[in-house]
Design a protein around this motif. Structure first.
Motif, short mmCIF file in Angstrom:
data_model
loop_
_atom_site.label_atom_id
_atom_site.label_comp_id
_atom_site.label_asym_id
_atom_site.label_seq_id
_atom_site.Cartn_x
_atom_site.Cartn_y
_atom_site.Cartn_z
N ARG A 144 0.83 -1.20 0.00
CA ARG A 144 0.00 0.00 0.00
C ARG A 144 0.88 1.26 0.00
O ARG A 144 0.68 2.17 -0.81
CB ARG A 144 -0.91 0.00 1.24
CG ARG A 144 -1.87 1.19 1.29
CD ARG A 144 -2.44 1.37 2.68
NE ARG A 144 -1.35 1.57 3.64
CZ ARG A 144 -1.44 1.33 4.94
NH1 ARG A 144 -2.56 0.88 5.46
NH2 ARG A 144 -0.40 1.55 5.74
N ASP A 145 1.89 1.28 0.87
CA ASP A 145 2.77 2.45 0.94
C ASP A 145 3.57 2.61 -0.36
O ASP A 145 3.79 3.73 -0.83
CB ASP A 145 3.73 2.34 2.13
CG ASP A 145 2.95 2.34 3.46
OD1 ASP A 145 1.76 2.72 3.43
OD2 ASP A 145 3.54 1.94 4.49
N GLY A 146 3.98 1.46 -0.90
CA GLY A 146 4.75 1.50 -2.15
C GLY A 146 3.91 2.05 -3.30
O GLY A 146 4.40 2.83 -4.12
N PHE A 147 2.64 1.67 -3.36
CA PHE A 147 1.75 2.19 -4.42
C PHE A 147 1.68 3.71 -4.31
O PHE A 147 1.78 4.43 -5.30
CB PHE A 147 0.33 1.62 -4.30
CG PHE A 147 0.22 0.15 -4.57
CD1 PHE A 147 1.19 -0.52 -5.32
CD2 PHE A 147 -0.86 -0.58 -4.07
CE1 PHE A 147 1.08 -1.88 -5.57
CE2 PHE A 147 -0.97 -1.94 -4.32
CZ PHE A 147 0.00 -2.59 -5.07
N ALA A 148 1.49 4.18 -3.08
CA ALA A 148 1.37 5.63 -2.87
C ALA A 148 2.66 6.33 -3.32
O ALA A 148 2.63 7.35 -4.01
CB ALA A 148 1.07 5.94 -1.42
N ALA A 149 3.81 5.73 -2.94
CA ALA A 149 5.09 6.35 -3.30
C ALA A 149 5.28 6.37 -4.82
O ALA A 149 5.90 7.29 -5.37
CB ALA A 149 6.23 5.59 -2.64
N ALA A 150 4.71 5.36 -5.51
CA ALA A 150 4.88 5.28 -6.97
C ALA A 150 3.85 6.13 -7.71
O ALA A 150 3.87 6.20 -8.94
CB ALA A 150 4.78 3.83 -7.41
N GLY A 151 2.91 6.73 -6.97
CA GLY A 151 1.87 7.53 -7.65
C GLY A 151 0.78 6.66 -8.25
O GLY A 151 0.11 7.06 -9.19
N LEU A 152 0.62 5.46 -7.68
CA LEU A 152 -0.47 4.58 -8.14
C LEU A 152 -1.60 4.71 -7.12
O LEU A 152 -1.42 4.36 -5.95
CB LEU A 152 0.01 3.13 -8.22
CG LEU A 152 -1.01 2.12 -8.71
CD1 LEU A 152 -1.21 2.24 -10.22
CD2 LEU A 152 -0.56 0.70 -8.37
N ILE A 153 -2.75 5.22 -7.56
CA ILE A 153 -3.86 5.45 -6.63
C ILE A 153 -4.78 4.24 -6.69
O ILE A 153 -5.34 3.93 -7.75
CB ILE A 153 -4.62 6.73 -7.00
CG1 ILE A 153 -3.64 7.91 -7.04
CG2 ILE A 153 -5.77 7.00 -6.04
CD1 ILE A 153 -4.13 9.07 -7.86
N VAL A 154 -4.88 3.55 -5.58
CA VAL A 154 -5.69 2.31 -5.55
C VAL A 154 -6.88 2.53 -4.63
O VAL A 154 -6.72 3.01 -3.50
CB VAL A 154 -4.84 1.13 -5.04
CG1 VAL A 154 -5.67 -0.14 -4.98
CG2 VAL A 154 -3.62 0.93 -5.94
N LYS A 155 -8.07 2.21 -5.13
CA LYS A 155 -9.26 2.38 -4.28
C LYS A 155 -10.02 1.07 -4.24
O LYS A 155 -10.17 0.39 -5.26
CB LYS A 155 -10.19 3.44 -4.88
CG LYS A 155 -9.67 4.85 -4.70
CD LYS A 155 -10.73 5.86 -5.14
CE LYS A 155 -10.06 7.15 -5.56
NZ LYS A 155 -10.62 7.74 -6.75
N ASP A 156 -10.50 0.73 -3.03
CA ASP A 156 -11.36 -0.44 -2.90
C ASP A 156 -12.79 0.04 -3.01
O ASP A 156 -13.22 0.88 -2.21
CB ASP A 156 -11.13 -1.12 -1.55
CG ASP A 156 -9.72 -1.70 -1.47
OD1 ASP A 156 -9.41 -2.58 -2.30
OD2 ASP A 156 -8.93 -1.23 -0.62
N THR A 157 -13.52 -0.44 -3.99
CA THR A 157 -14.92 -0.03 -4.14
C THR A 157 -15.79 -1.27 -3.99
O THR A 157 -15.28 -2.40 -4.05
CB THR A 157 -15.18 0.57 -5.54
OG1 THR A 157 -15.20 -0.51 -6.49
CG2 THR A 157 -14.11 1.58 -5.94
#
Ligand code: AMP
Ligand code: ZN
Length: 458
Positions: A424-437
């Motif tokens: 999760r932190d790595g995604f944020a650092a890479a600029g990948l926005i992940v949302k659980d819907t």
């Protein structure tokens, strides 16, 4: 054939649309007065009715829809602009028309079938006014010709008002030459420095409303299918168009379906120069906002609802489109659009519903369906726009994202929260926005997306 429902302002109901002639579906939309750049609000009817034009062409065939959108090139605002700048009127109107066409093209607006300029139809306007005088619906007074509102008992039926309501609610011009304050100008005298045409009533120029009646008659006939415009035009402009056309051609029916788009606002407030929130389409394009993004924001709201332009929507639209183009880019051209997208548009041009279906197609990774849907909404031509193509996510990056997302959900399932949180932190650092819907995981890339940072998470 697809059954289309359209909300008709005239009957205040959603009706089944049945064209007079499916081989020649005819639509008229009031276009801009050309003295300055189009503001974002002016672009709303252009985009809304372009989307309808595209949809009608899809249903009835490309060569079976005739769409007329006029240019009002005779108007006191234009005269004032010429006086202020010392420039010839024709130079101003030619320049503004070209600006408008260029700006709308950037928003994916197709050229209508016909884009008549009012000044090319003055003889037709004069002829219509003569018929109105002969039949007692209009009268001449002090070089003016006025429409006698009392001569048309149905006056006010489009907007659902009585003549008394209208007098009370509108800023009607009281003038000594009018028999009734509601009577409106068909023709007025011209003087030195403003355009004028010879007429049976002396040198003069047309009032605003008559131009649309005359051009619609000439180009679409006495009865045609759809008339559109912003809802600020319902009264008096459209009421007056109906009165003129029905009285000049009582055997015709003028427009059968009346469609009106609601107004555009900016950050929740009415757009106004005095409020400091007024801007043109060109201002947005000059800021580097792609036309597709502007169009997407417009289409995210149903045309009969007030639409809000906001920075937040602009950012979200850009991220969504970036992702969708990435998915659609390798899909095949010319696939049939998804049935649910077609049904949404057939339901009173529910573009917001159609966009919801595109979100679903994206989640389902249906690249062909997504591409066909983008095409249907005028958001994609034969290729993805260059602002996306140049910075496209490679297949390797897409595969990497899929793998890492799966890894995160596996880690969660296995209660390996250390690994899940690291991802999760790595995604944020890479600029990948992940949302659980509720419908599953959705993702998009932010402007500072870094594939290398993502790679390091493996
Ligand atoms: P105009 O050039 O003022 O005659 O306007 C051209 C078109 O833009 C008309 O169909 C108007 O109804 C429409 N329009 C003007 N302002 C807005 C707005 N804020 N939101 C949506 N449509 C608008
Ligand atoms: Zn009009």
């Amino acid at each position: 054939m697809t059954e289309i429902l359209l909300y008709n302002t005239k009957t205040r109901t959603k009706e089944r649309f049945e064209p007079l002639d499916p081989g020649n579906v005819r639509m008229y939309v009031c276009g801009p007065t050309v003295y300055d750049r189009a503001h974002v609000g002016n672009a709303r009817p252009a985009v809304v009715f372009d989307t309808l034009f595209r949809f009608l062409r899809f249903v009835y065939g490309e060569d079976h829809v005739k769409y007329v959108r006029n240019f009002t090139d005779v108007d006191d605002k234009i005269n004032a602009r010429a006086a202020e700048t010392g420039r010839p009127i024709r130079e101003i109107t030619d320049e503004t028309i070209q600006w408008y066409l260029d700006d709308m093209a950037e928003l994916g607006v197709l050229d209508p079938t016909e884009t008549p300029r009012a000044t090319a139809y003055v003889p037709q306007m004069v002829a219509m006014i003569e018929v109105l005088i002969e039949s007692g619906h209009a009268y001449e007074a002090e070089g003016h010709v006025l429409f006698r509102v009392e001569s048309y008992p149905q006056y006010g039926s489009l907007s659902g008002r009585t003549v008394d309501d209208m007098i009370a609610g509108a800023r009607v011009e009281i003038a000594p030459y009018k028999d009734n304050p509601m009577d409106f100008v068909l023709w007025k005298p011209s003087h030195e420095g403003v355009p004028g045409w010879e007429s049976p009533w002396g040198l003069g120029r047309p009032g605003w409303h008559i131009e649309c009646s005359a051009m619609a008659l000439e180009l679409l006939g006495k009865t045609f299918d759809i008339h559109g415009g912003g809802n600020d035009l319902t009264f008096p402009h459209h009421e007056n168009e109906i009165a003129q056309s029905m009285c000049a051609c009582p055997e015709g029916g003028f427009a059968r379906v009346w469609m009106h788009n609601e107004m555009l606002q900016v950050e929740g407030r009415k757009m106004a120069k005095s409020a400091g929130n007024f801007f043109t389409v060109r201002d947005l394009l000059d800021r580097g906002i792609p036309g597709e993004v502007i169009r997407f924001v417009f289409l995210s709201t149903h045309y009969r609802r007030p639409m809000d332009w906001s920075e937040k929507k602009r950012r979200e639209a850009e991220a969504t489109l970036r992702k969708w183009y990435g998915q659609a880019m390798h899909a095949k051209n010319g696939a049939e659009p998804d049935l649910a997208v077609v049904s949404a548009l057939a339901n009173d041009l529910n573009t917001a519903g159609a966009i919801a279906e595109l979100h679903r197609l994206s989640r389902e990774n249906d690249a062909d369906g997504l591409r066909a849907g983008l095409h249907m909404l005028g958001l994609m031509g034969d290729q993805v726009p260059s602002w996306v193509a140049d910075e496209q996510l490679s297949d390797e990056v897409l595969a990497l994202v899929d793998r890492l997302l799966k890894e995160r959900s596996d880690a969660r399932a296995a209660k390996d929260f250390v690994r899940a949180d690291a991802l999760r932190d790595g995604f944020a650092a890479a600029g990948l926005i992940v949302k659980d819907t509720p419908d599953g995981v959705v993702w998009e890339t932010s402007a500072d997306f870094s594939p290398a940072t993502l790679e390091a998470l493996r």
